[in-house]
Design an enzyme around this catalytic site. Sequence first.
Site, mmCIF file in Angstrom:
data_model
loop_
_atom_site.group_PDB
_atom_site.id
_atom_site.type_symbol
_atom_site.label_atom_id
_atom_site.label_comp_id
_atom_site.label_asym_id
_atom_site.label_seq_id
_atom_site.Cartn_x
_atom_site.Cartn_y
_atom_site.Cartn_z
ATOM 1 N N ASP A 10 -11.016 11.843 -76.739
ATOM 2 C CA ASP A 10 -10.311 13.073 -77.100
ATOM 3 C C ASP A 10 -10.584 13.373 -78.570
ATOM 4 O O ASP A 10 -10.223 12.588 -79.450
ATOM 5 C CB ASP A 10 -8.809 12.876 -76.856
ATOM 6 C CG ASP A 10 -8.025 14.174 -76.936
ATOM 7 O OD1 ASP A 10 -8.644 15.243 -77.102
ATOM 8 O OD2 ASP A 10 -6.784 14.110 -76.829
ATOM 9 N N ASP A 105 -13.153 19.518 -75.711
ATOM 10 C CA ASP A 105 -12.840 18.447 -76.662
ATOM 11 C C ASP A 105 -12.383 17.141 -76.028
ATOM 12 O O ASP A 105 -11.971 16.231 -76.738
ATOM 13 C CB ASP A 105 -11.779 18.923 -77.653
ATOM 14 C CG ASP A 105 -10.469 19.317 -76.978
ATOM 15 O OD1 ASP A 105 -10.484 19.548 -75.758
ATOM 16 O OD2 ASP A 105 -9.446 19.396 -77.679
ATOM 17 N N GLU A 106 -12.444 17.030 -74.697
ATOM 18 C CA GLU A 106 -12.073 15.743 -74.101
ATOM 19 C C GLU A 106 -12.817 15.523 -72.797
ATOM 20 O O GLU A 106 -13.230 16.462 -72.119
ATOM 21 C CB GLU A 106 -10.561 15.644 -73.876
ATOM 22 C CG GLU A 106 -9.985 16.623 -72.901
ATOM 23 C CD GLU A 106 -8.505 16.387 -72.644
ATOM 24 O OE1 GLU A 106 -8.134 15.250 -72.274
ATOM 25 O OE2 GLU A 106 -7.721 17.345 -72.797
#
Length: 356
Positions: A10, A105-106
């Site tokens: 993350d 983003d993850e």
Amino acid sequence: MTLRKILHIDMDAFFASVEQRDNVALRGKPVVVGGRPEQRGAVAAASYEARRYGIHSAMPSRTAALRCKDLMFVRPRFEVYRQVSGQIRAIFREYTDLVEPVSLDEAYLDVTTNKLEIRSAIEIAHRIKRRIYSQTQLTASAGVSINKFLAKMASDLDKPDGLSLIPPDQAQAFVSDLPIAKFHGIGKVTAGKMHELGIQSGQDLLRWSEANLVAQFGKVGHYYYRIARADDQRAVNPNRIRRSIGAERSFLTDLTEPEQMVRELDAIATLLQQRLAENQRSGTTLTLKIKYASYQQITRSRTLSEPLDDIEAIRQLAHELLRTHLDPEQSVRLLGLTVSNLSSAQNGPQQLSLQL
């Protein structure tokens, strides 16, 4: 049975961190990426400096501005975020092809068997974090465990720039000790209902039968029953199909006035449009979700001939659906908007893969 080795990576305050990386004047300052208050926008991301004021994603920009007088608003640059995300995913695939992006983003990674034949999942996580920083000057937090639920929980334990392990022999104890409001997949409203039922922790949840959880919470009760036992059999799926993109908000205090609902719907519409832009998607069907205080839930949809990719078009249609279908005699505990029949910028409506 071979235990899986799952990572959850993350990026730390991703959009805001990219902006601070690229603009020296923003470093160390409370920064929000999203629409400005006068534009009835919503927070897409908040820097850690902004989070100290209680500012978080999906919050109306107007509320964020009231919490911090020095807050700096930055327009999102999704092309830049996608480019950086592509760099990061290329690093993931140096280790495994079993990469399931959740957003820019993850992602989840299954490194049980990996390309470099590294036995330690912790070592792989260390290497990935170092490679990300070396290539992008951004930090990531990593969680390592035996399934997706636990890996996700682990990645939140030591942010920013953290790395946490939940080993198999500690999995049940970790879940049992976890406050119910911290469970991934249990939001504020559901946590509130669980508190009313005497469920304060994973240990309390463990005492409930599967049948009783389903009776109280519907089909998701099956999921609650399993995660209380640290059991999550979901595979890391690199070819997951995204059929829709949505945003919703639950309210701790039920909404009673139509004007309140319109303001909240505008913030949700802004967040939805940002997610569409982030994923380079548009769609022709908009669905409004309303959950009343009575827990009655309705969804109403409208399909247009032209793609919905403009914030004003989304807002206008959302307002129309609300005016047409809202029961004025009931208060509202949740509102949501979803766009489906997705298409990319280059193609017509289709079912699209998240894999980039």
